[in-house]
Write a protein that holds these residues in place. Structure first.
Motif, PDB file in Angstrom:
ATOM      1  N   ILE A 289     -33.691 -41.631  10.415  1.00 44.91           N
ATOM      2  CA  ILE A 289     -32.470 -41.573   9.605  1.00 44.91           C
ATOM      3  C   ILE A 289     -32.870 -41.674   8.138  1.00 44.91           C
ATOM      4  N   SER A 290     -32.375 -40.754   7.327  1.00 42.26           N
ATOM      5  CA  SER A 290     -32.637 -40.781   5.887  1.00 42.26           C
ATOM      6  C   SER A 290     -31.307 -40.669   5.143  1.00 42.26           C
ATOM      7  N   ARG A 291     -31.373 -40.494   3.830  1.00 40.24           N
ATOM      8  CA  ARG A 291     -30.154 -40.543   3.022  1.00 40.24           C
ATOM      9  C   ARG A 291     -29.959 -39.267   2.197  1.00 40.24           C
ATOM     10  N   VAL A 292     -28.713 -39.072   1.780  1.00 40.58           N
ATOM     11  CA  VAL A 292     -28.335 -37.962   0.899  1.00 40.58           C
ATOM     12  C   VAL A 292     -27.589 -38.538  -0.307  1.00 40.58           C
ATOM     13  N   PRO A 293     -28.040 -38.292  -1.537  1.00 46.07           N
ATOM     14  CA  PRO A 293     -29.218 -37.492  -1.900  1.00 46.07           C
ATOM     15  C   PRO A 293     -30.506 -38.294  -1.778  1.00 46.07           C
ATOM     16  N   SER A 294     -31.606 -37.572  -1.612  1.00 41.58           N
ATOM     17  CA  SER A 294     -32.939 -38.168  -1.567  1.00 41.58           C
ATOM     18  C   SER A 294     -33.953 -37.039  -1.629  1.00 41.58           C
ATOM     19  N   TYR A 295     -35.190 -37.410  -1.880  1.00 41.63           N
ATOM     20  CA  TYR A 295     -36.265 -36.427  -1.831  1.00 41.63           C
ATOM     21  C   TYR A 295     -37.521 -37.111  -1.303  1.00 41.63           C
ATOM     22  N   HIS A 296     -38.133 -36.507  -0.278  1.00 41.19           N
ATOM     23  CA  HIS A 296     -39.312 -37.100   0.338  1.00 41.19           C
ATOM     24  C   HIS A 296     -40.480 -36.140   0.454  1.00 41.19           C
TER      25      HIS A 296
ATOM     26  N   HIS B 158     -30.508 -27.958  -2.400  1.00 40.43           N
ATOM     27  CA  HIS B 158     -30.973 -26.701  -2.981  1.00 40.43           C
ATOM     28  C   HIS B 158     -32.445 -26.454  -2.675  1.00 40.43           C
ATOM     29  N   TYR B 159     -33.184 -27.473  -2.237  1.00 43.36           N
ATOM     30  CA  TYR B 159     -34.557 -27.276  -1.757  1.00 43.36           C
ATOM     31  C   TYR B 159     -34.577 -26.835  -0.291  1.00 43.36           C
ATOM     32  N   ARG B 160     -33.556 -27.216   0.452  1.00 43.18           N
ATOM     33  CA  ARG B 160     -33.548 -27.036   1.896  1.00 43.18           C
ATOM     34  C   ARG B 160     -32.940 -25.719   2.372  1.00 43.18           C
ATOM     35  N   THR B 161     -32.032 -25.147   1.570  1.00 49.21           N
ATOM     36  CA  THR B 161     -31.143 -24.083   2.048  1.00 49.21           C
ATOM     37  C   THR B 161     -31.866 -22.941   2.755  1.00 49.21           C
ATOM     38  N   ILE B 162     -32.839 -22.321   2.112  1.00 48.27           N
ATOM     39  CA  ILE B 162     -33.447 -21.134   2.713  1.00 48.27           C
ATOM     40  C   ILE B 162     -34.379 -21.475   3.877  1.00 48.27           C
ATOM     41  N   TYR B 163     -34.747 -22.765   3.997  1.00 45.53           N
ATOM     42  CA  TYR B 163     -35.671 -23.163   5.072  1.00 45.53           C
ATOM     43  C   TYR B 163     -34.966 -23.827   6.255  1.00 45.53           C
ATOM     44  N   LYS B 164     -33.630 -23.882   6.241  1.00 49.34           N
ATOM     45  CA  LYS B 164     -32.895 -24.626   7.262  1.00 49.34           C
ATOM     46  C   LYS B 164     -33.273 -24.262   8.696  1.00 49.34           C
ATOM     47  N   PRO B 165     -33.530 -22.982   9.009  1.00 45.79           N
ATOM     48  CA  PRO B 165     -33.914 -22.666  10.395  1.00 45.79           C
ATOM     49  C   PRO B 165     -35.232 -23.327  10.824  1.00 45.79           C
ATOM     50  N   LEU B 166     -36.036 -23.721   9.853  1.00 44.84           N
ATOM     51  CA  LEU B 166     -37.341 -24.320  10.159  1.00 44.84           C
ATOM     52  C   LEU B 166     -37.312 -25.838  10.213  1.00 44.84           C
ATOM     53  N   LEU B 167     -36.185 -26.444   9.817  1.00 43.23           N
ATOM     54  CA  LEU B 167     -36.139 -27.895   9.654  1.00 43.23           C
ATOM     55  C   LEU B 167     -35.617 -28.597  10.897  1.00 43.23           C
ATOM     56  N   THR B 168     -36.156 -29.797  11.151  1.00 45.26           N
ATOM     57  CA  THR B 168     -35.660 -30.647  12.226  1.00 45.26           C
ATOM     58  C   THR B 168     -34.351 -31.279  11.787  1.00 45.26           C
ATOM     59  N   ALA B 169     -33.372 -31.303  12.676  1.00 45.37           N
ATOM     60  CA  ALA B 169     -32.039 -31.817  12.333  1.00 45.37           C
ATOM     61  C   ALA B 169     -31.998 -33.338  12.486  1.00 45.37           C
ATOM     62  N   PHE B 170     -32.740 -34.044  11.643  1.00 45.24           N
ATOM     63  CA  PHE B 170     -32.699 -35.496  11.640  1.00 45.24           C
ATOM     64  C   PHE B 170     -31.344 -35.968  11.111  1.00 45.24           C
ATOM     65  N   PRO B 171     -30.851 -37.099  11.595  1.00 47.87           N
ATOM     66  CA  PRO B 171     -29.580 -37.622  11.072  1.00 47.87           C
ATOM     67  C   PRO B 171     -29.741 -38.160   9.654  1.00 47.87           C
ATOM     68  N   ARG B 172     -28.694 -37.989   8.842  1.00 45.39           N
ATOM     69  CA  ARG B 172     -28.721 -38.462   7.463  1.00 45.39           C
ATOM     70  C   ARG B 172     -27.400 -39.148   7.130  1.00 45.39           C
ATOM     71  N   ILE B 173     -27.467 -40.118   6.235  1.00 46.87           N
ATOM     72  CA  ILE B 173     -26.285 -40.867   5.823  1.00 46.87           C
ATOM     73  C   ILE B 173     -26.182 -40.828   4.296  1.00 46.87           C
ATOM     74  N   PRO B 174     -25.021 -41.134   3.729  1.00 47.96           N
ATOM     75  CA  PRO B 174     -24.907 -41.164   2.268  1.00 47.96           C
ATOM     76  C   PRO B 174     -25.783 -42.260   1.661  1.00 47.96           C
ATOM     77  N   ALA B 175     -26.349 -41.978   0.504  1.00 51.07           N
ATOM     78  CA  ALA B 175     -27.110 -42.981  -0.246  1.00 51.07           C
ATOM     79  C   ALA B 175     -26.147 -43.853  -1.039  1.00 51.07           C
ATOM     80  N   PRO B 176     -26.518 -45.101  -1.303  1.00 48.21           N
ATOM     81  CA  PRO B 176     -25.648 -45.948  -2.119  1.00 48.21           C
ATOM     82  C   PRO B 176     -25.488 -45.382  -3.532  1.00 48.21           C
ATOM     83  N   ASP B 177     -24.284 -45.486  -4.051  1.00 45.69           N
ATOM     84  CA  ASP B 177     -23.986 -44.979  -5.392  1.00 45.69           C
ATOM     85  C   ASP B 177     -22.978 -45.918  -6.040  1.00 45.69           C
TER      86      ASP B 177
END
Length: 392
Positions: free
Chosen positions: A87-94, A108-127
């Motif tokens: 589980i990771s957060r949005v926004p974030s960069y790793h 905007h880093y992920r968009t064109i590569y989405k078919p290649l990415l593992t669908a890990f769960p993500r939650i909102p980052a604290p703001d």
């Protein structure tokens, strides 16, 4: 963010050259070497227990990939083989390699590569600027996601303790991480702290998690670890994790050609010693007041919504309307245009966009080297102010 001790430091250059004249390369799957043992010992002096064992690589992305694999192998060898999700957060960069990008919340880093990415769960980052008291800030969002996914499937929670460029140096409250740590322990979830950007003194402590009341299970370092003198990163793990592997398979099922390379490790050891000998971590902490006091001059401009951060790491968020916190439309490219204007004026800033909703949101990062003088901080902010005046 990388060249934290400045350029042309002879101690680092001499250490690297000396290592090259001795042993430049050995395969880490077959041999240890003096340089890597020395770096592990030097880093171990500033690591809080039970963080103990280090694995050295060449980039933050590589170290994040290794931490994901180590987490999976740990649970696999404990017999809990259904635990694989991170589980990771949005926004974030790793990072930009595929698993690292899969756990990143930078759309905007992920968009064109989405078919290649593992669908890990993500939650909102604290703001705390836009959403104070929200579930992400209290930690409830993590517990809800663990229960939604099933605790038996969750291997780790991955987060930047103090936000990097993706969120603009957001500093959560101490209670946030106490709650997060309790949740991770409750459901047998490892905590991976990504300190590639915020570690190695950037926030006024060796590691940014030290501002809070917790110690992660796995720590990832990079950037300032070698001061930019060699490509170097590290994955550091608690004794319990490494000892589990030692009792079962007997090895970490991972390898890269340039892991533990003597030359990059020599750069890391020399950088650590330079940071210690010149008290640069303490200096970073001492300059924080001056740094943020000078930056506060920017609040006279209505387009500056928030200034936040710690040590010598600052994020400045820009808004179209300060009262409503409405961001600029993405088409205006406010952050990019400001960075271009600042560069023309002799100031380097680092932009980020999309943190508000995946598309909109403009901010810049200010992260100078640790040897900056107080009068230079004032000059930096004056250049920033001049560039902003030209924008608006």
């Amino acid at each position: 963010m990388v060249a934290n001790i400045g350029h042309g430091v002879s101690e680092i250059a001499d250490a690297v050259a000396s290592q090259m004249r001795d042993v430049a390369y050995v395969n880490a799957m077959m041999f240890t070497n003096g340089a890597v043992e020395e770096l592990a010992a030097e880093l171990g002096q500033v690591l809080p227990p039970p963080l103990r064992y280090s694995y050295f690589l060449c980039s933050g992305s590589e170290a994040i990939e290794a931490s994901i694999k180590l987490t999976r192998q740990f649970w696999y060898e404990r017999g809990m083989r259904s635990k694989w999700k991170i589980i990771s957060r949005v926004p974030s960069y790793h990072g930009n390699t595929l698993s690292a990008l899969s756990v990143s919340g930078r759309e905007h880093y992920r968009t064109i590569y989405k078919p290649l990415l593992t669908a890990f769960p993500r939650i909102p980052a604290p703001d705390s600027y836009r959403h104070p008291g929200c579930e992400a800030c209290t930690g409830e969002a993590l517990e809800k996601e663990i229960l939604r996914q099933g605790p038996e499937t969750i291997a780790a929670f991955l987060a930047e303790p103090i936000g990097g460029a993706s969120s603009g140096a957001v500093v959560p409250h101490c209670e946030h991480y106490r709650r997060i740590s309790d949740i991770c322990k409750k459901y047998d979830v490892l905590f991976i702290a990504d300190e590639v950007l915020s570690g190695m003194g950037r926030t006024g402590r060796w590691f940014s998690f030290e501002h809070f009341d917790f110690v992660p299970d796995i720590l990832v370092l990079g950037k300032g670890l070698s001061g930019g003198y060699a490509p170097l990163s590290a994955m550091v793990a608690k004794s319990e994790i490494v000892e589990q592997l030692a009792r079962s398979s007997g090895y970490f099922n991972h390898a890269q050609t340039y892991s533990h390379t003597p030359v990059i490790c020599a750069a890391g050891t020399a950088t650590l010693r330079y940071l210690k000998e010149h008290r640069l971590i303490e200096r970073c902490r001492e300059l924080e007041g001056c740094f943020f006091s000078e930056l506060s001059r920017l609040l006279r401009y209505q387009v500056v919504g928030d200034i936040r951060g710690k040590g010598l790491l600052a994020g400045i968020e820009f808004v179209r309307d300060r009262a409503s916190k409405e961001p600029f439309p993405r088409a205006e490219r406010f952050a990019e245009r400001l960075v271009d204007k600042a560069l023309e004026n002799g100031l380097i800033l680092w932009p980020n966009v999309g943190h508000v909703d995946g598309a909109n949101g403009d901010l810049v990062m200010v992260a100078h080297h640790f040897i900056i003088k107080e009068e230079q901080i004032g000059a930096l902010v004056s250049l920033f102010e001049f560039s902003l005046q030209q924008m608006i």
